[in-house]
Design an enzyme around this catalytic site. Structure first.
Site, short mmCIF file in Angstrom:
data_model
loop_
_atom_site.label_atom_id
_atom_site.label_comp_id
_atom_site.label_asym_id
_atom_site.label_seq_id
_atom_site.Cartn_x
_atom_site.Cartn_y
_atom_site.Cartn_z
CB SER B 157 21.41 18.81 76.76
OG SER B 157 21.86 19.63 75.96
CG ASP B 322 19.06 14.10 70.61
OD1 ASP B 322 18.68 14.98 69.80
OD2 ASP B 322 18.87 14.36 71.98
CG HIS B 355 18.59 17.66 72.46
ND1 HIS B 355 19.82 16.70 72.74
CD2 HIS B 355 18.52 18.49 73.66
CE1 HIS B 355 20.03 17.27 73.92
NE2 HIS B 355 19.68 18.42 74.42
#
Lengths: 196, 389
Positions: B157, B322, B355
């Site tokens: 991320s 995601d 995610h």
């Protein structure tokens, strides 16, 4: 090494930038990287093959070729290779066009449906050929676009594709002198080196 | 709490606070004259300092990446599934560094720490920090340990964005770059979510323009709302459906506004817990760092041209469900790397967790991780040549 790959590797000159479509476990690329200082990538969708490529040190990109190669710029690669996969593509002609757009030259291998065994099977048994080499039945085969050498060469003529080299091998991937007497009847696997 | 420490855990770990006195010039134009970073390390640095791996954290992460602080800990560090003896990042082989980034709220210089010039908490006066600034501070951390070149810089991320920036800013200081569940820059939708989160915090009456420390208050509601919103974007529609569906807590609808669906109470629980553990000013800063991240912004060149200077080998990973940083965003990174003729591998992991998947030990994800780390190992000289720092 798989014998068709063994033949192909001699067609890739040292230090070239190579893209291998449907690269499997990365065997060919690994050889080209270590023996011919080639760079480049394999495209693959099989999870286990992808892990094997990574473990081998082969650069592999998870990508479904059917979704197109539009993200790759023209002439990015010296050589684009596709072994034994063109017959499973939705549109083999479009894939060949794309390969020739992103690569300066291409190497394509495919099973020859014009081989005498396939012809004989259909002629005498009246059924779609099933053999050790073509193990699927008509309803579950991934090979939706079989062609013969003649068919492929006709496509090349129609699209102004220049055939630089071609060879045919039998089911054991062996060159035999007699295959070349009548390749479309006697050759089981076609290996073409083409360019625009 | 672990009854016994698992064999593949780094065990009980202790953070350390490292002081830096050389001024750090930040992207925003301001300067931090001195600062400190909270750091944890696992494994041993080898004699030629070639086996170090830097772990960059995401929005709410920190230096506590693996192991336990005490036997009373309920949970190990945030990426314990990937780091430990015999795990993907094998601490028997590598020296792993986790840190709390500048602006964080877990002990590194940040809004909730004392400003040495005023003797009061920085609060909203802590400068806006960017991914670039973090990379610079992390490079100084590498200097502190005597690490000239990382075996790998790894992050998911926002952490993946730092790894990517590392490859651009310090091409010679990392051999491998792992960019997981990241994006080359935020989309308008990403920024929009961040803005709602920031508004939830700054509109909370207890926020006091960021000076809530002096008021002995915390903008708990704002922080909770921000986290609830964030949490929705970390999960996938499918994941939420299979985890909560329309399950009711009491089995029947009560026709009022109390939380009745499981998903409501889950989000409230997550939000409330987060609001007691995290700092609101840090949340604002972290979301800004995300919004501003764009390696192409300074020169306006295409990403491929920016990445042309990178020398690392790359492993990019995304997860199918995601939607915060979708596989398409990772494709942008991969395409730019191919265009720049860089060494890159890419895997798109089938996962229902959205995610969040990057923190979850999904078997295929771990297989890819292990396989790639074997390459990192192969490229690391004198791996077994142990030395003490």
């Amino acid at each position: 090494m798989r014998a068709d790959l063994d033949l192909i590797k001699d067609w890739v000159e040292p230090g070239k930038r190579v893209l291998d479509l449907c690269c499997g476990d990365g065997e060919l690329l690994h050889h080209l990287q270590t023996q011919k200082q080639a760079s480049g990538y394999g495209l693959e969708i099989g999870p286990e093959n992808i892990t094997k490529c990574i473990a081998k040190g082969v650069n592999v990109i998870e990508k479904d070729i059917e979704e197109g190669l539009a993200s790759i710029k023209d002439n990015t690669f010296d050589t684009v290779i596709m072994t034994q996969a063109i017959q499973i593509m939705m549109r083999p002609d479009e894939i060949v066009d794309e390969m020739l757009r992103i690569g300066k030259e291409c190497i394509v291998t495919f099973p020859n449906f014009g081989h005498w065994r396939a012809r004989g099977y259909l002629a005498f048994r009246g059924k779609m050929p099933v053999s050790k080499f073509l193990p699927y039945t008509w309803y579950n085969t991934p090979n939706t676009h079989f062609c013969t050498f003649k068919d492929f060469e006709r496509l090349c003529v129609e699209r102004n594709i220049y055939i630089m080299e071609r060879t045919v091998v039998d089911n054991g991937h062996q060159h035999r002198w007699w295959i070349h007497l009548w390749p479309n009847m006697l050759g089981e696997i076609a290996i073409y080196r083409i360019t625009k | 709490m672990p009854a016994v420490i698992p064999e593949d855990s780094v065990g009980i770990v202790e953070p350390q606070k490292i002081e830096f006195t050389e001024p750090l010039h930040l992207s925003c134009g301001r300067t931090l004259d001195s600062y400190h970073l909270m750091v944890e390390t696992y494994g041993k640095l080898n004699a030629d300092c070639s086996n170090a791996i830097l772990i960059c954290h995401a929005l709410s992460g920190n230096h506590h990446v693996a192991g336990y602080h005490s036997m009373e800990d309920k949970k190990p560090g945030w990426w314990d599934s990937a780091i430990g003896p015999g795990k993907a990042i094998d601490t028997n082989k590598f020296f792993v560094i986790g840190l709390n980034n500048l602006g964080g709220c877990h002990g590194s210089s940040g809004p909730n720490q004392l400003n040495p010039t005023t003797g009061k908490p920085y609060g909203p006066d802590f400068p806006i920090v960017t991914v670039d600034d973090w990379v610079e501070s992390q490079a100084r951390l590498a200097d502190y340990f005597g690490i000239q070149q990382f075996a790998a810089v790894v992050g998911g991320s926002l952490g993946g964005m730092q790894a990517l920036q590392w490859s651009i800013n310090y091409p010679d200081r990392l051999r491998h770059c792992m960019v997981i569940a990241a994006a080359p820059k935020l989309s308008a939708q990403n920024i929009a979510f961040n803005e709602v989160a920031r508004q939830a915090i700054s509109q909370d009456p207890q926020f006091h323009d960021g000076h809530y420390y002096e008021e002995n208050e915390v903008p708990k509601v704002g922080l909770m709302l921000a986290r609830m919103l964030g949490h929705i974007t970390y999960l996938s529609d499918d994941g939420m459906r299979s985890k909560f569906g329309r399950e009711l807590r009491s089995g029947q609808i009560s026709y009022d506004f109390t939380p009745q669906f499981e998903v409501e109470s889950y989000l409230r629980y997550q939000g409330e817990r987060f609001s007691t553990e995290f700092d609101a000013n840090t949340y604002l800063l972290m979301t800004k760092a995300l919004d501003y991240f764009d390696p192409t912004a300074v020169t306006g060149e295409p990403l491929a041209d920016i990445l042309a200077k990178a020398k690392a080998k790359f492993m990019v990973i995304s997860f199918t469900t995601d939607w915060r940083f979708s596989p398409e965003r990772s494709h942008e990174i991969v395409d730019a790397l191919v265009d720049a003729d860089k060494q890159v591998s890419y895997a798109e992991i089938e996962a229902a967790q959205g995610h969040d998947a990057f923190l979850i030990p999904i078997p295929r994800y771990l297989n890819v991780f292990h396989a790639y780390m074997a390459r990192v190992e192969a490229d690391t000289p004198n791996l077994n040549c142990e030395g003490e720092h």
